[in-house]
Design a protein around this motif. Structure first.
Motif, short mmCIF file in Angstrom:
data_model
loop_
_atom_site.label_atom_id
_atom_site.label_comp_id
_atom_site.label_asym_id
_atom_site.label_seq_id
_atom_site.Cartn_x
_atom_site.Cartn_y
_atom_site.Cartn_z
N LEU A 30 0.78 -1.21 0.02
CA LEU A 30 0.03 -0.11 -0.09
C LEU A 30 1.06 1.49 -0.08
N LYS A 31 1.94 1.17 0.97
CA LYS A 31 2.77 2.33 1.09
C LYS A 31 3.67 2.73 -0.33
N LYS A 32 4.10 1.54 -1.07
CA LYS A 32 4.85 1.61 -2.10
C LYS A 32 4.03 2.34 -3.19
N ARG A 33 2.84 1.98 -3.43
CA ARG A 33 1.87 2.51 -4.41
C ARG A 33 1.51 3.80 -4.00
N PHE A 34 1.48 4.02 -2.68
CA PHE A 34 0.82 5.46 -2.50
C PHE A 34 1.98 6.42 -2.83
N THR A 35 3.11 6.13 -2.49
CA THR A 35 4.29 7.08 -2.83
C THR A 35 4.48 7.50 -4.10
N GLU A 36 3.84 6.63 -5.12
CA GLU A 36 3.78 6.63 -6.28
C GLU A 36 2.62 7.40 -7.05
N ASP A 37 1.80 7.96 -6.18
CA ASP A 37 0.54 8.44 -6.48
C ASP A 37 -0.55 7.37 -6.87
N LEU A 38 -0.23 6.21 -6.77
CA LEU A 38 -1.08 5.07 -7.18
C LEU A 38 -2.06 4.74 -5.87
N ILE A 39 -3.02 5.39 -5.75
CA ILE A 39 -4.04 5.36 -4.56
C ILE A 39 -4.94 4.18 -4.48
N TYR A 40 -5.28 3.80 -5.72
CA TYR A 40 -6.12 2.36 -5.64
C TYR A 40 -5.43 1.22 -5.84
N THR A 41 -5.79 0.10 -5.13
CA THR A 41 -5.44 -1.25 -5.22
C THR A 41 -6.38 -2.10 -5.02
N TYR A 42 -6.51 -3.51 -5.46
CA TYR A 42 -7.64 -4.28 -5.39
C TYR A 42 -7.25 -5.29 -4.45
N ILE A 43 -8.47 -6.07 -3.76
CA ILE A 43 -8.36 -7.37 -3.31
C ILE A 43 -9.51 -7.99 -4.52
N GLY A 44 -9.32 -8.87 -5.12
CA GLY A 44 -10.12 -9.07 -5.98
C GLY A 44 -10.74 -8.10 -6.94
N THR A 45 -12.35 -8.04 -6.68
CA THR A 45 -13.17 -6.96 -6.93
C THR A 45 -13.37 -5.70 -5.81
N LEU A 46 -12.83 -6.08 -4.67
CA LEU A 46 -12.81 -5.02 -3.88
C LEU A 46 -11.63 -3.86 -4.08
N LEU A 47 -12.26 -2.64 -4.01
CA LEU A 47 -11.14 -1.48 -4.26
C LEU A 47 -10.91 -0.79 -2.92
N ILE A 48 -9.60 -0.74 -2.91
CA ILE A 48 -9.18 0.11 -1.54
C ILE A 48 -8.79 1.40 -2.19
N SER A 49 -8.87 2.57 -1.47
CA SER A 49 -8.56 3.88 -1.87
C SER A 49 -7.79 4.55 -0.67
N VAL A 50 -6.84 4.93 -0.93
CA VAL A 50 -6.04 5.65 0.19
C VAL A 50 -6.01 7.24 0.02
N ASN A 51 -6.58 8.12 0.73
CA ASN A 51 -6.63 9.61 0.47
C ASN A 51 -5.33 10.27 0.38
N PRO A 52 -5.06 10.83 -0.81
CA PRO A 52 -3.70 11.50 -0.87
C PRO A 52 -3.64 12.90 -0.57
N TYR A 53 -4.80 13.29 -0.04
CA TYR A 53 -5.17 14.86 0.50
C TYR A 53 -4.29 15.78 -0.76
N LYS A 54 -4.49 15.69 -1.87
CA LYS A 54 -3.94 16.49 -3.09
C LYS A 54 -4.77 15.86 -4.18
N GLU A 55 -4.72 16.75 -5.33
CA GLU A 55 -5.10 16.70 -6.58
C GLU A 55 -4.41 15.73 -7.34
N LEU A 56 -5.10 14.87 -8.01
CA LEU A 56 -4.26 13.95 -8.84
C LEU A 56 -5.07 14.08 -10.12
#
Length: 723
Positions: A30-56
């Protein structure tokens, strides 16, 4: 070659982290993806979204086009991918779906809901009528945010109510209507806010953005600090909020939703009256009764004139505290009922009167789990709601999944998980739960107090493992509790609730009889409708009815909320579930900061590790044999055009022809279970190719037929000329 953990991470789907089943590996990814502004990740069809607190720059029209009609895992994880997959599942299977968006306050739930709605507005077929429907759906957002959202310590645009919206589609996939249900508006915010927080946005928008003529007509000045209902928070100006611009957006949105100028004027008059009510101040006389020290604010409130020319003056001997309580109860009632009326008017504008068959996609954006330094009745209800949604998640994705494998005779290793039903029962159980005890105490004679309510709780649930008070705690725990508190051990963590003020004032939330009677004399029809409609006097045709007013009044707020949650659960369990789990990256709204301790806590209480283990151990896709065969039979000569035998045998023939390996699928009693999403998507790609080939073939045949007919007509004409 030795491959380190860090080199193997950055997976877009946690299910692919086969070698690393630990929570640490989960967080590292999660952290590695977040640092690259990849705020979305899947668990199968469940979507995890990490708030970046900035416009992307990932929500453009180009991005929308990219994800339209593409298989779920072909492109990087995105909210658009989920929205598109839900839409096409609804179309292909003709069933109802819902997307549950959950997470703490400030995790980005409201933004996720808006992105999904915007995607459907752009991606669905278009026509003049459909554009009107979609515009109204989109414009309902800024209106509901203005009247139902506020700045809190955790979130500058926090939803202070729950919202469930059904988007209705016809058989062609056109968005043709919608309907909104709202839950538990935080009316107490109208009269009090914690330090660093604001009242609802609309008050600041009206004062800061309202035109001079309008403000003069309403008796308002362009200074929010003049209104005492805003004073406690001491936070009128917020850098991330532009009240003047938002005012223009809301006024435009109201006109798009089809509010006429008269209704808009009266609506803002009611909002102004709530502001003026907050400035009504009482002093005490020598006998201890409340007196008005000035009637300037009250004069503005009374611009809502009585029907009768004869004005009756009613004197009630209130103490100052009682008068303040009555004033605040009136302000909360006016605002709460205005909000209810507003939602109903929006629903009227979204209503689809066509009786044809419709399928729906529901969007549930509801308040996240809340823990403050002082937690009162609102936090109790909000956190109970989150317990119910967690229970639903468990039932639909963990418990139900395992029970289905067992029923279908599919062997697998069960996954252990915490079932929070024990906490839900603690709150809602009939005759024994906290809400039942609260209602009983509210209906007792005057000798009942907030502390007798606490005594009753201790008596009924003193041995419960998830309930503790000062009296029941051990010495170590007692240090962190006050005598008027009780603590619940929620699935998301411990929360201490302050009992003082919870019993009568917030659970009953009733106005005095004199105030209720006063409403019947109002000349402003909108004001009268707002008050009457919300408690059951008026139907859609404005005909006076009498709908069990006593029964409505007797129900406590918590019980009404419990009943509405039960109805919501029934709505959701009748649909196919999809999930967006929103995570806060840090508590300070700081761009780019990833607080591992905070994120770990959210991962734990949202049950993401359990969900991952179930997805790894189980199967990504399952369908009844008849449905699977009907869709894919064209891919196998033995099953096309009709399979005459047992459906399960036809499916077995089909998947063998497609080259499914033994570890990719299992045959249950009534369904086929496919383990990997990639297997299904390969099948779906083959189906799309065959469909295109068939379409091309039909086109060729049609052109041949057209040419043959044209040639025949030409020959006939020549014969006619010759003859």
């Amino acid at each position: 070659m030795i491959v380190t953990l860090s080199e193997t991470l950055d997976f877009r789907d946690f299910v692919l982290l086969d070698a690393h089943n630990s929570e640490t590996a989960f967080l590292d990814n999660l952290k590695k993806r977040f640092t690259e502004d990849l705020i979305y990740t899947y668990i199968g069809t469940l979507l995890i979204s990490v708030n970046p607190y900035k416009e992307l720059d990932i929500y453009t029209k180009k991005q929308m086009d990219l994800y339209m009609g593409v298989n779920f895992f072909e492109l990087p994880p995105h909210i658009y991918a989920l929205a598109d997959n839900v839409y096409h599942t609804m179309l292909s299977e003709a069933n109802n779906n819902f997307i549950l968006i959950s997470g703490e306050s400030g995790a980005g739930k409201t933004e996720a809901s808006k992105k999904i709605l915007q995607y459907y507005a752009v991606s669905c077929p278009s026509s003049t009528l459909l554009d009107t429907v979609r515009d109204r759906m989109l414009m309902s957002n800024p209106v509901l945010e203005a009247f139902g959202n506020a700045k809190t310590m955790k979130n500058d645009n926090s939803s202070r109510f729950g919202k469930y919206m059904d988007i209705q589609f016809d058989c062609q996939g056109d968005a043709v209507g919608g309907h909104i249900l709202s839950y538990l508006l935080e009316k107490s915010r109208v009269v009090h806010q914690n330090h660093g927080e604001r009242n609802f946005h609309i008050f600041y928008q009206l004062v800061e953005g309202g035109e001079e003529d309008l403000l003069r007509h309403l008796g308002l000045e362009k200074d929010t600090k003049r209104y005492k209902s805003h004073s406690p928070g001491e936070c009128s100006n917020v850098s991330s909020i532009n009240d003047k611009n938002d005012w223009k957006t809301v006024k435009n949105a109201l006109s798009v939703i089809d509010f006429d100028a008269n209704d808009i004027e009266h609506l803002f008059g009611i909002i102004a009256s709530v502001l003026h009510l907050g400035n009504v101040h009482f002093d005490g006389d020598t006998k201890g009764y409340a007196t008005l020290n000035t009637n300037a604010a009250l004069r503005w409130v009374s611009k809502i004139e009585a029907k009768s020319e004869e004005v009756k003056l009613v004197l009630s001997p209130f103490t100052v505290d009682h008068a303040i309580y009555a004033r605040d109860a009136l302000a909360k009632a006016i605002y709460g009922r205005a909000f209810t009326w507003l939602v109903n008017r929006i629903n009227e504008s979204l209503e689809n009167k066509d009786s044809g068959r419709k399928t729906v996609i529901g969007l549930l954006d509801i308040y996240g789990f809340e823990v403050f330094s002082v937690n009162s009745f609102e936090q109790f209800c909000i956190n109970y709601c989150n317990e119910k949604l967690q229970q639903l998640f468990i039932q639909l994705t963990l418990k139900a999944e395992q029970e289905e494998y067992e029923a279908e005779g599919i062997g697998w290793e069960p996954v252990q998980f915490f079932n929070n039903k024990i906490i839900c029962d603690l709150v809602e159980e009939k005759h024994r739960g906290i809400i039942s005890v609260l209602d009983e105490e509210c209906m007792r004679p005057g000798d009942a107090t907030d502390l007798t309510f606490l005594d009753k709780l201790e008596e009924k649930m003193g041995n419960h493992p998830h309930f503790v008070t000062y009296k029941l705690a051990d010495k170590k725990t007692r240090k962190s509790l006050e005598r008027g508190d009780f603590r619940l051990l929620h699935y998301a963590g411990e929360v201490t609730y302050c009992v003082v003020g919870k019993r009568r004032r917030k659970n009953t939330s009733q106005m005095s009889v004199n105030l209720r009677n006063m409403f019947s004399g109002f000349q402003n029809l909108l004001f009268y409708m707002i008050y009457s409609f919300s408690i059951g006097f008026i139907d859609k045709n404005n005909d006076l009815l009498y709908k069990n007013i006593k029964d409505v009044s007797a129900l406590g707020v918590a019980t009404q909320f419990k009943n509405s949650l039960l109805r919501l659960t029934e709505i959701l369990t009748a649909k196919e579930a999809w999930y967006v789990r929103c995570l806060k990256s840090n508590d300070n709204k700081q761009p780019g900061k990833f607080d591992e301790v905070l994120v770990r806590h959210q991962v734990k209480y949202l049950g993401l590790m359990e969900h991952l283990r179930v997805r790894r151990a189980g199967f990504a896709y399952r369908r009844r044999y008849e449905v699977f065969l009907k869709r894919y039979k064209a891919l196998c000569p033995a099953t096309w055009p009709h399979w005459k035998g047992v459906p399960s045998d036809g499916v077995e023939k089909l998947v063998q022809h497609l080259g499914y390996q033994p570890d990719e699928y299992k045959m249950g009693k009534t369904k086929i279970f496919i383990r990997y999403a990639r297997t299904l998507f390969a099948t779906e790609d083959a189906f799309e190719i065959s469909t295109k080939i068939e379409t091309c073939w039909r086109g060729v045949q049609a052109r041949k037929e057209r040419d043959r007919r044209a040639w025949a007509v030409k020959i006939i004409k020549q014969l006619v000329i010759i003859s």
